[in-house]
Design a protein around this motif. Structure first.
Motif, short mmCIF file in Angstrom:
data_model
loop_
_atom_site.label_atom_id
_atom_site.label_comp_id
_atom_site.label_asym_id
_atom_site.label_seq_id
_atom_site.Cartn_x
_atom_site.Cartn_y
_atom_site.Cartn_z
N ARG A 175 -5.74 -4.26 -5.90
CA ARG A 175 -6.30 -2.90 -5.76
C ARG A 175 -5.43 -1.90 -6.50
O ARG A 175 -5.95 -0.99 -7.17
CB ARG A 175 -6.41 -2.53 -4.28
N HIS A 176 -4.13 -2.05 -6.39
CA HIS A 176 -3.24 -1.16 -7.14
C HIS A 176 -3.43 -1.33 -8.64
O HIS A 176 -3.51 -0.34 -9.38
CB HIS A 176 -1.77 -1.42 -6.78
N ARG A 177 -3.52 -2.57 -9.08
CA ARG A 177 -3.66 -2.84 -10.52
C ARG A 177 -5.00 -2.29 -11.04
O ARG A 177 -5.07 -1.80 -12.17
CB ARG A 177 -3.57 -4.34 -10.78
N PHE A 236 5.05 -4.45 -7.44
CA PHE A 236 3.74 -5.09 -7.39
C PHE A 236 3.77 -6.46 -8.09
O PHE A 236 3.21 -7.43 -7.58
CB PHE A 236 2.69 -4.17 -8.03
N GLU A 294 0.82 -1.21 0.00
CA GLU A 294 0.00 0.00 0.00
C GLU A 294 0.86 1.26 0.00
O GLU A 294 0.52 2.26 -0.64
CB GLU A 294 -0.95 -0.02 1.20
N ARG A 322 3.85 1.49 -1.38
CA ARG A 322 4.36 1.61 -2.75
C ARG A 322 3.28 2.17 -3.68
O ARG A 322 3.57 2.93 -4.61
CB ARG A 322 4.83 0.24 -3.24
N HIS A 323 2.02 1.78 -3.44
CA HIS A 323 0.92 2.32 -4.24
C HIS A 323 0.82 3.83 -4.07
O HIS A 323 0.69 4.57 -5.05
CB HIS A 323 -0.40 1.67 -3.84
N LYS A 331 1.20 6.63 -6.96
CA LYS A 331 0.13 7.59 -7.22
C LYS A 331 0.65 9.02 -7.14
O LYS A 331 0.30 9.88 -7.97
CB LYS A 331 -1.01 7.39 -6.23
N TRP A 358 -6.57 0.31 -9.85
CA TRP A 358 -6.38 1.77 -9.95
C TRP A 358 -5.57 2.12 -11.20
O TRP A 358 -5.92 3.07 -11.92
CB TRP A 358 -5.66 2.28 -8.69
N GLU A 359 -4.54 1.37 -11.45
CA GLU A 359 -3.68 1.61 -12.61
C GLU A 359 -4.48 1.45 -13.91
O GLU A 359 -4.38 2.29 -14.82
CB GLU A 359 -2.51 0.63 -12.57
#
Length: 204
Positions: free
Chosen positions: A131-133, A111, A66, A68-69, A73, A135-136
């Motif tokens: 979740r990061h992916r 990630f 999180e 790193r996310h 961002k 968002w990406e």
């Protein structure tokens, strides 16, 4: 009677130190190869302090992903801040990836690296990566939509794949060549937008 909002407390210094050490070790050496005792020793905290802030290693790994996310961002928000044309934003993102991949100490996408070490899609770490992916992908979809590319889903898939390939290829091969391949892919996506706009002008 009005209520006064209470500002959240900043994280305890020991908690930040644990995460800082874990972030460095997890990224450079691999998540599974770094044990809790190593993190405790290098963070100069007690075992009780570690488990007060992170009840398990898995929770610390989730916090690492999180964190790193949030850093990713922030970098992307900065890159977008002064740009309005989605084509320029896509070019800026490709450049940013190239800069990251050529920095000393680059060890691939954090990630992708984290996901590779946890096979179960339901595991909390994999969910944090997902979740990061998501968002990406939403970001790329937004840019491609603004770009007006007729094959939006294909363009999004291509850009995500080339992004992953550029970061993975940079880790095991030549970062400059990987970046140039990504930049060419971005220009092809942009050219499709420009070609579509030209066709519309001709038929108008």
């Amino acid at each position: 009677m009005t209520s006064t909002a209470v500002a959240p407390r900043p994280p305890a210094p020991a908690k930040l130190k644990i995460l800082e050490v874990a972030d460095r070790l997890f990224y450079t050496e691999g998540i599974h190869t770094v044990g809790v005792d190593r993190i405790i020793n290098e963070a100069h905290v007690t075992k009780a302090t570690f488990y007060k802030h992170y009840r398990s290693k898995d929770l610390l790994i989730v916090a690492y992903v999180e964190g790193r996310h949030l850093r990713a961002k922030h970098l992307i928000d900065e890159a977008r801040a002064s740009l309005t044309d989605p084509a320029d934003v896509l070019r800026a993102l490709a450049t940013l990836i190239g800069q990251i991949a050529t920095r000393p100490g680059f060890h691939g996408c954090p990630f992708i690296n984290a996901a590779a070490q946890f096979g179960d899609p339901a595991h909390p770490v994999r969910q944090a990566v997902s979740r990061h992916r998501a968002w990406e992908r939403a970001l790329v979809t937004e840019l491609v939509t603004e770009l007006g590319n007729a094959s939006r889903e294909d363009a999004v898939d291509d850009l995500i794949l080339f992004r992953d390939g550029a970061l993975s290829g940079s880790n095991v091969g030549d970062p400059e060549r990987a970046y140039r391949a990504l930049a060419r892919a971005v220009e092809r996506i942009i050219a499709e937008r420009d070609a579509g706009a030209g066709s519309q002008r001709l038929t108008a």
